[in-house]
Write a protein that holds these residues in place. Structure first.
Motif, PDB file in Angstrom:
ATOM      1  N   VAL A 133      37.366  38.361  32.649  1.00 20.35           N
ATOM      2  CA  VAL A 133      38.080  38.708  34.016  1.00 20.35           C
ATOM      3  C   VAL A 133      39.586  38.857  33.377  1.00 20.35           C
ATOM      4  N   ASN A 138      43.586  37.191  39.935  1.00 23.57           N
ATOM      5  CA  ASN A 138      42.090  36.591  40.248  1.00 23.57           C
ATOM      6  C   ASN A 138      42.011  35.075  39.557  1.00 23.57           C
ATOM      7  N   SER A 206      25.053  40.329  41.485  1.00 23.92           N
ATOM      8  CA  SER A 206      24.681  40.908  42.873  1.00 23.92           C
ATOM      9  C   SER A 206      23.052  41.414  42.959  1.00 23.92           C
ATOM     10  N   GLU A 228      35.372  42.173  37.791  1.00 26.00           N
ATOM     11  CA  GLU A 228      35.163  43.021  39.058  1.00 26.00           C
ATOM     12  C   GLU A 228      34.785  44.626  38.407  1.00 26.00           C
ATOM     13  N   GLY A 229      33.891  45.113  39.296  1.00 24.76           N
ATOM     14  CA  GLY A 229      33.481  46.468  38.601  1.00 24.76           C
ATOM     15  C   GLY A 229      32.417  46.515  37.370  1.00 24.76           C
ATOM     16  N   GLY A 231      31.229  43.635  35.938  1.00 28.60           N
ATOM     17  CA  GLY A 231      30.290  42.649  35.972  1.00 28.60           C
ATOM     18  C   GLY A 231      30.059  41.930  34.612  1.00 28.60           C
ATOM     19  N   SER A 254      28.559  42.417  47.805  1.00 31.26           N
ATOM     20  CA  SER A 254      29.443  41.673  46.797  1.00 31.26           C
ATOM     21  C   SER A 254      30.898  41.043  47.232  1.00 31.26           C
ATOM     22  N   ASN A 256      34.877  39.743  45.862  1.00 35.34           N
ATOM     23  CA  ASN A 256      35.874  39.704  44.938  1.00 35.34           C
ATOM     24  C   ASN A 256      35.542  38.297  44.063  1.00 35.34           C
ATOM     25  N   VAL A 257      35.937  38.535  42.558  1.00 37.50           N
ATOM     26  CA  VAL A 257      35.304  37.441  41.834  1.00 37.50           C
ATOM     27  C   VAL A 257      35.931  36.387  42.204  1.00 37.50           C
ATOM     28  N   SER A 258      37.015  36.013  42.627  1.00 36.35           N
ATOM     29  CA  SER A 258      37.782  34.736  42.944  1.00 36.35           C
ATOM     30  C   SER A 258      36.842  33.859  44.167  1.00 36.35           C
TER      31      SER A 258
END
Length: 274
Positions: A133, A138, A206, A228-229, A231, A254, A256-258
């Motif tokens: 990440v 994030n 996801s 993100e995107g 994974g 899905s 946002n990673v945060s």
């Protein structure tokens, strides 16, 4: 030339000089801040700086602060501080951290915190692992959630992860000072070490086969989140104990990673209580 024409010519010349001066002012850029050594960082923002000042392991080297920010931080006599502190105008801090940075009138130059080794986890029961990440916003937001849910350590890779920076620290809003940060060279090897230490490692995906709530078990959990995107990377997916998903009934499947980190940490904390 008549007096009227002379007056008009002088007026035109006056406005021409103003326009030229305006163009010249626009071309002047703020002085660039001198680069710091690699082991140092500039931290800015009231919450970020307050947390750094309160952290006994954080070595502060220098501070620049406005009068208003000094009052809000309750710094008292700047000359009595154990490091050089200078009262400045906001534009002086803009020159150091950029006019886009929300510095709130204060910046400190400090030593970066030293990352720990995986062997120093001790009696940890909840760990968060990030698989490349790279966005500091994030990662900072993830740190904030991690501290809120009392995560024992954040594990990142030495490469393809953001270095400690003012942007990351501001996004973390003080959380940078409250969580152990562990850096590893090889994430798959680190996950295997977590297995050996008794952790169940669960990768968030996801398309995971089971909901996260039904996957978590045992008294030691390591959640693994990917960028993100992209994974999780394939090697990471093959190494974790299990893959799991966050069930979401809405049209968007899905997060946002945060945000995904915050939701999954809440679920993990509930599982560890059981």
């Amino acid at each position: 030339m008549t007096d009227e024409k002379k007056a008009g010519s002088a007026k035109d010349s006056h406005y021409a000089r103003l326009r030229r001066a305006h163009r010249e002012r626009k071309q002047v850029t703020a002085p660039s801040a001198p680069d710091l050594p690699e082991h140092q960082v500039r931290l800015y923002g009231l919450h970020t700086v307050r947390a750094a000042l309160d952290n006994p392991s954080r070595k502060i080297l220098r501070m620049f602060v406005t009068r208003n920010a000094a009052q809000r931080l309750e710094l008292g006599d700047l000359h009595a501080l154990p490091y050089p502190a200078e009262l400045v105008e906001p534009k002086a801090i803009d020159a150091l951290v950029g006019s886009e940075a929300v510095h709130q009138g204060v910046v400190v130059e400090a030593h970066r915190r030293k990352a720990k080794a995986l062997s120093e986890l001790g009696r940890a029961s909840l760990v968060l692992v990030l698989d490349q990440v790279t966005d500091p916003h994030n990662v900072g937001a993830i740190m904030r959630s991690a501290v809120a849910f009392n995560v024992d350590a954040l594990v990142t890779t030495t490469r393809h992860s953001p270095a400690e920076s003012g942007v990351l620290a501001k996004s973390a809003s003080g959380a940078l000072e409250h969580i152990d940060h562990i850096e590893v060279r090889n994430l798959a090897n680190a996950i295997e070490e977590l297995h050996a230490a008794g952790f169940q490692t669960v990768g968030l995906d996801s398309e995971g086969p089971e909901p996260l709530e039904g996957t978590l078990e045992g008294g030691k959990i390591a959640l693994v989140l990917g960028a993100e995107g992209k994974g999780l990377r394939q090697k990471t997916r093959e190494t974790v104990t299990a893959l799991a998903r966050l069930d979401m009934p809405g049209a968007i499947r899905s997060l946002n990673v945060s945000n995904a980190a915050a939701v999954s940490l809440y679920i993990a904390r509930q599982a560890l209580k059981g």
